[in-house]
Design a protein around this motif. Structure first.
Motif, PDB file in Angstrom:
ATOM      1  N   LEU A 101       0.818  -1.208   0.000  1.00  0.00           N
ATOM      2  CA  LEU A 101       0.000   0.000   0.000  1.00  0.00           C
ATOM      3  C   LEU A 101       0.852   1.259   0.000  1.00  0.00           C
ATOM      4  N   ASN A 102       1.940   1.222   0.748  1.00  0.00           N
ATOM      5  CA  ASN A 102       2.802   2.396   0.843  1.00  0.00           C
ATOM      6  C   ASN A 102       3.677   2.586  -0.388  1.00  0.00           C
ATOM      7  N   ALA A 103       3.861   1.519  -1.193  1.00  0.00           N
ATOM      8  CA  ALA A 103       4.739   1.604  -2.362  1.00  0.00           C
ATOM      9  C   ALA A 103       4.082   2.345  -3.523  1.00  0.00           C
ATOM     10  N   ILE A 104       2.760   2.385  -3.544  1.00  0.00           N
ATOM     11  CA  ILE A 104       2.039   3.037  -4.643  1.00  0.00           C
ATOM     12  C   ILE A 104       1.791   4.497  -4.284  1.00  0.00           C
ATOM     13  N   PRO A 105       2.165   5.429  -5.152  1.00  0.00           N
ATOM     14  CA  PRO A 105       1.974   6.865  -4.863  1.00  0.00           C
ATOM     15  C   PRO A 105       0.523   7.222  -4.585  1.00  0.00           C
ATOM     16  N   GLY A 106       0.328   8.139  -3.656  1.00  0.00           N
ATOM     17  CA  GLY A 106      -1.028   8.556  -3.305  1.00  0.00           C
ATOM     18  C   GLY A 106      -1.780   9.138  -4.480  1.00  0.00           C
ATOM     19  N   THR A 107      -1.065   9.785  -5.397  1.00  0.00           N
ATOM     20  CA  THR A 107      -1.707  10.362  -6.579  1.00  0.00           C
ATOM     21  C   THR A 107      -2.444   9.297  -7.388  1.00  0.00           C
ATOM     22  N   LEU A 108      -1.780   8.161  -7.595  1.00  0.00           N
ATOM     23  CA  LEU A 108      -2.406   7.096  -8.378  1.00  0.00           C
ATOM     24  C   LEU A 108      -3.548   6.435  -7.607  1.00  0.00           C
ATOM     25  N   LYS A 109      -3.394   6.326  -6.286  1.00  0.00           N
ATOM     26  CA  LYS A 109      -4.475   5.746  -5.487  1.00  0.00           C
ATOM     27  C   LYS A 109      -5.762   6.556  -5.663  1.00  0.00           C
ATOM     28  N   LYS A 110      -5.626   7.878  -5.610  1.00  0.00           N
ATOM     29  CA  LYS A 110      -6.796   8.752  -5.739  1.00  0.00           C
ATOM     30  C   LYS A 110      -7.361   8.699  -7.152  1.00  0.00           C
ATOM     31  N   ALA A 111      -6.483   8.639  -8.147  1.00  0.00           N
ATOM     32  CA  ALA A 111      -6.923   8.625  -9.536  1.00  0.00           C
ATOM     33  C   ALA A 111      -7.652   7.337  -9.887  1.00  0.00           C
ATOM     34  N   ILE A 112      -7.222   6.233  -9.322  1.00  0.00           N
ATOM     35  CA  ILE A 112      -7.839   4.936  -9.632  1.00  0.00           C
ATOM     36  C   ILE A 112      -9.311   4.932  -9.232  1.00  0.00           C
ATOM     37  N   GLY A 113      -9.614   5.447  -8.049  1.00  0.00           N
ATOM     38  CA  GLY A 113     -11.014   5.488  -7.606  1.00  0.00           C
ATOM     39  C   GLY A 113     -11.875   6.314  -8.535  1.00  0.00           C
ATOM     40  N   ILE A 147     -24.543   5.187 -12.433  1.00  0.00           N
ATOM     41  CA  ILE A 147     -24.095   6.570 -12.669  1.00  0.00           C
ATOM     42  C   ILE A 147     -23.846   7.292 -11.351  1.00  0.00           C
ATOM     43  N   ILE A 148     -24.746   7.110 -10.388  1.00  0.00           N
ATOM     44  CA  ILE A 148     -24.610   7.791  -9.104  1.00  0.00           C
ATOM     45  C   ILE A 148     -23.448   7.213  -8.292  1.00  0.00           C
ATOM     46  N   VAL A 149     -23.232   5.895  -8.394  1.00  0.00           N
ATOM     47  CA  VAL A 149     -22.051   5.307  -7.748  1.00  0.00           C
ATOM     48  C   VAL A 149     -20.793   5.936  -8.340  1.00  0.00           C
ATOM     49  N   GLY A 150     -20.814   6.187  -9.654  1.00  0.00           N
ATOM     50  CA  GLY A 150     -19.691   6.870 -10.296  1.00  0.00           C
ATOM     51  C   GLY A 150     -19.455   8.245  -9.686  1.00  0.00           C
ATOM     52  N   VAL A 151     -20.543   8.966  -9.452  1.00  0.00           N
ATOM     53  CA  VAL A 151     -20.431  10.292  -8.819  1.00  0.00           C
ATOM     54  C   VAL A 151     -19.802  10.173  -7.435  1.00  0.00           C
ATOM     55  N   MET A 152     -20.219   9.159  -6.685  1.00  0.00           N
ATOM     56  CA  MET A 152     -19.729   8.972  -5.323  1.00  0.00           C
ATOM     57  C   MET A 152     -18.237   8.656  -5.273  1.00  0.00           C
ATOM     58  N   MET A 153     -17.701   8.170  -6.380  1.00  0.00           N
ATOM     59  CA  MET A 153     -16.284   7.804  -6.409  1.00  0.00           C
ATOM     60  C   MET A 153     -15.392   8.934  -6.906  1.00  0.00           C
ATOM     61  N   MET A 154     -15.971  10.079  -7.250  1.00  0.00           N
ATOM     62  CA  MET A 154     -15.191  11.176  -7.812  1.00  0.00           C
ATOM     63  C   MET A 154     -14.502  12.097  -6.796  1.00  0.00           C
ATOM     64  N   PRO A 155     -14.971  12.231  -5.566  1.00  0.00           N
ATOM     65  CA  PRO A 155     -14.369  13.227  -4.663  1.00  0.00           C
ATOM     66  C   PRO A 155     -12.864  13.088  -4.455  1.00  0.00           C
ATOM     67  N   SER A 156     -12.317  11.897  -4.676  1.00  0.00           N
ATOM     68  CA  SER A 156     -10.882  11.712  -4.432  1.00  0.00           C
ATOM     69  C   SER A 156     -10.022  12.600  -5.326  1.00  0.00           C
ATOM     70  N   ILE A 157     -10.563  13.044  -6.478  1.00  0.00           N
ATOM     71  CA  ILE A 157      -9.726  13.830  -7.392  1.00  0.00           C
ATOM     72  C   ILE A 157      -9.412  15.224  -6.826  1.00  0.00           C
ATOM     73  N   LYS A 158     -10.201  15.686  -5.872  1.00  0.00           N
ATOM     74  CA  LYS A 158      -9.927  17.019  -5.323  1.00  0.00           C
ATOM     75  C   LYS A 158      -8.662  17.018  -4.471  1.00  0.00           C
ATOM     76  N   ARG A 159      -8.177  15.821  -4.102  1.00  0.00           N
ATOM     77  CA  ARG A 159      -6.961  15.729  -3.303  1.00  0.00           C
ATOM     78  C   ARG A 159      -5.716  15.486  -4.159  1.00  0.00           C
ATOM     79  N   ILE A 160      -5.897  15.499  -5.486  1.00  0.00           N
ATOM     80  CA  ILE A 160      -4.757  15.370  -6.393  1.00  0.00           C
ATOM     81  C   ILE A 160      -4.140  16.757  -6.598  1.00  0.00           C
ATOM     82  N   ALA A 216      -2.111  11.035 -13.107  1.00  0.00           N
ATOM     83  CA  ALA A 216      -3.455  10.897 -12.538  1.00  0.00           C
ATOM     84  C   ALA A 216      -4.514  11.043 -13.620  1.00  0.00           C
ATOM     85  N   PHE A 217      -4.354  12.051 -14.464  1.00  0.00           N
ATOM     86  CA  PHE A 217      -5.328  12.289 -15.530  1.00  0.00           C
ATOM     87  C   PHE A 217      -5.365  11.111 -16.512  1.00  0.00           C
TER      88      PHE A 217
END
Length: 443
Positions: free
Chosen positions: A128-140, A364-377, A388-389
């Motif tokens: 978990l620590n080996a993967i950059p936080g940027t990619l973790k947020k982007a994946i979601g 579609i709404i589940v997709g919306v729920m998974m988007m907030p992580s991008i604000k931390r990129i 990330a993009f």
């Protein structure tokens, strides 16, 4: 009774209230019961996987996983086959890469077994620590876009276009009209914070489907054939594994993707819900979740069980936050959710009659729920923003979660290397990038 509750569920009569815990468990079920309609719909794209059997497998996997969480981890979290992971199973591994669903189930089984080993040996933390936080947020966020795209396709809102690859469907008729109406209805219920809003939205949309005809057949889109019946057998999909490609590079990539997404999805859910409920000690690290190893082990055992039953990766649901928000704090909450899933086993005709256009709004709404992580990129740092993009947009555009992750890792290493920021590239990332490049060269 009280000592039994304390022993079984970690229930403390001085701190917890049984009625509150039970009500919280029912609340969690209502917010995640949509998976009972969505999962059979998604798997219906695969020949040889009967919807009734998938429904039963989905409910049983949820029951077993949630019971393990209740009795072993003694936590108020519920599990079921995960959104995003089911899409990866069907649309990437089977329909995209051309492998059989038996091959994909084998990958899920291996992922679950590896997850158990990683959890017991605590190697999980290192990965978990080996993967950059940027990619973790982007994946979601990428998975969220992918799920929403699938929902729009299933409803006919987005259709094939020979000139532009994709285009807008006829949203004034048929399934597309039903999908749009369902989206507005479900969105309204979710915005109003109605308990079980997504499930209620699915049911209302399905009822509307009784009055909207499919232009191709002239028949109503929704056709109910009863409400209650005995569960269908899982025999057609039970323990149907395929071992002759188990040592292939594709199997390695697929297992890695299942494992990668499952780990980060579960960790993100556990951290987020604990933080939101104030369950993480103020004097501890931000991601120091109490008894996390037990919860991870429950998650991995559920995945192995789900693979044997015939469904995709079973994971901890972020919708558990609804029950925690209602005061659920112990395993009694999870146990109550498991009981609800057990009762739902006998409602298969109701859930299986729901058309894909009615479940599309939930996707579609589940997709919306998974988007907030991008604000931390950190979008102002191009070394982080570009990978990330690429990770986010590649998933829906390449129609593949795994390609999004793989190309995202390659891009991350390449951008940081070109910029001379070698200290930000871990050895693990170098190894993964080289392996993924070789994968695209030789496969």
């Amino acid at each position: 009774m009280k000592p039994a509750f304390e022993k079984l569920f970690g229930f403390d009569s001085a701190k917890n209230n049984a009625k509150t815990e039970i009500f919280a468990g029912i609340t969690t079920f209502l917010t995640m019961a949509y998976i009972l309609a969505v999962n059979p719909n998604i798997f219906s794209a695969l020949p040889g996987m009967p919807a009734g059997s998938v429904f039963t497998a989905t409910a049983l996997a949820a029951i077993v996983g949630t019971l393990v969480m209740a009795l072993y981890a003694k936590k108020p979290f519920a599990l079921a086959p995960g959104m995003g992971l089911n899409a990866f199973f069907v649309y990437t591994v089977c329909l995209g890469m051309g492998y059989s669903w038996q091959f994909a189930l084998t990958a899920v089984l291996l992922e679950g077994l590896i997850f158990i080993v990683l959890t017991v040996t605590k190697v999980r933390s290192w990965l978990l620590n080996a993967i950059p936080g940027t990619l973790k947020k982007a994946i979601g966020a990428g998975i969220g876009l992918f799920i929403a795209f699938i929902g729009m396709q299933n409803a006919g809102i987005i259709v094939n276009n020979d000139s532009t690859l994709v285009g807008l469907g006829k949203i004034t008729e048929g399934t597309a009209l039903l999908g749009m109406l369902g989206l507005f209805i479900t969105s309204g219920l979710v915005m109003a914070k109605i308990r079980g809003g997504m499930l209620l939205g699915i049911l209302i949309t399905a009822v509307l489907g009784l009055f909207i005809k499919d232009p191709a057949t002239g028949e109503a889109i929704t056709r109910f054939n009863g409400f209650v019946s005995l569960p269908e057998s899982v025999a057609p999909i039970f323990c149907k594994f395929e071992w002759h490609n188990v040592l292939s590079l594709d199997m390695l990539v697929i297992v890695f993707t299942f494992l990668f997404v499952d780990m980060f999805d579960t960790m993100g859910t556990l951290i987020g819900v604990h933080q939101g409920a104030g369950l993480i000690p103020d004097d501890g690290p931000r991601d120091n979740v109490p008894d996390v190893e037990k919860m991870f082990l429950a998650d991995s055992i559920a995945t192995v069980t789900g693979a044997c039953l015939g469904t995709s990766t079973t994971t901890t649901y972020v919708e558990s936050a609804a029950g925690v928000g209602e005061g659920g704090r112990t395993g009694l909450t999870a146990f109550s959710t498991a009981v609800c899933f057990a009762l739902a086993l006998f409602l298969s005709p109701l859930f299986l009659a729901i058309p894909s256009a009615a479940t599309a709004p939930a996707l579609i709404i589940v997709g919306v729920m998974m988007m907030p992580s991008i604000k931390r990129i950190h979008w102002d740092d191009y070394c982080k923003a570009i990978p990330a993009f690429i990770t986010i947009v590649m998933m829906p555009l390449a129609y593949s979660i795994s390609d999004g992750i793989l190309i995202g890792v390659i891009t991350y290493v390449a951008c940081h290397a070109v910029a001379g920021r070698f200290k930000d590239i871990s050895i693990t990332m170098w190894v993964l990038a080289i392996l993924f490049i070789l994968k695209y060269i030789f496969i």
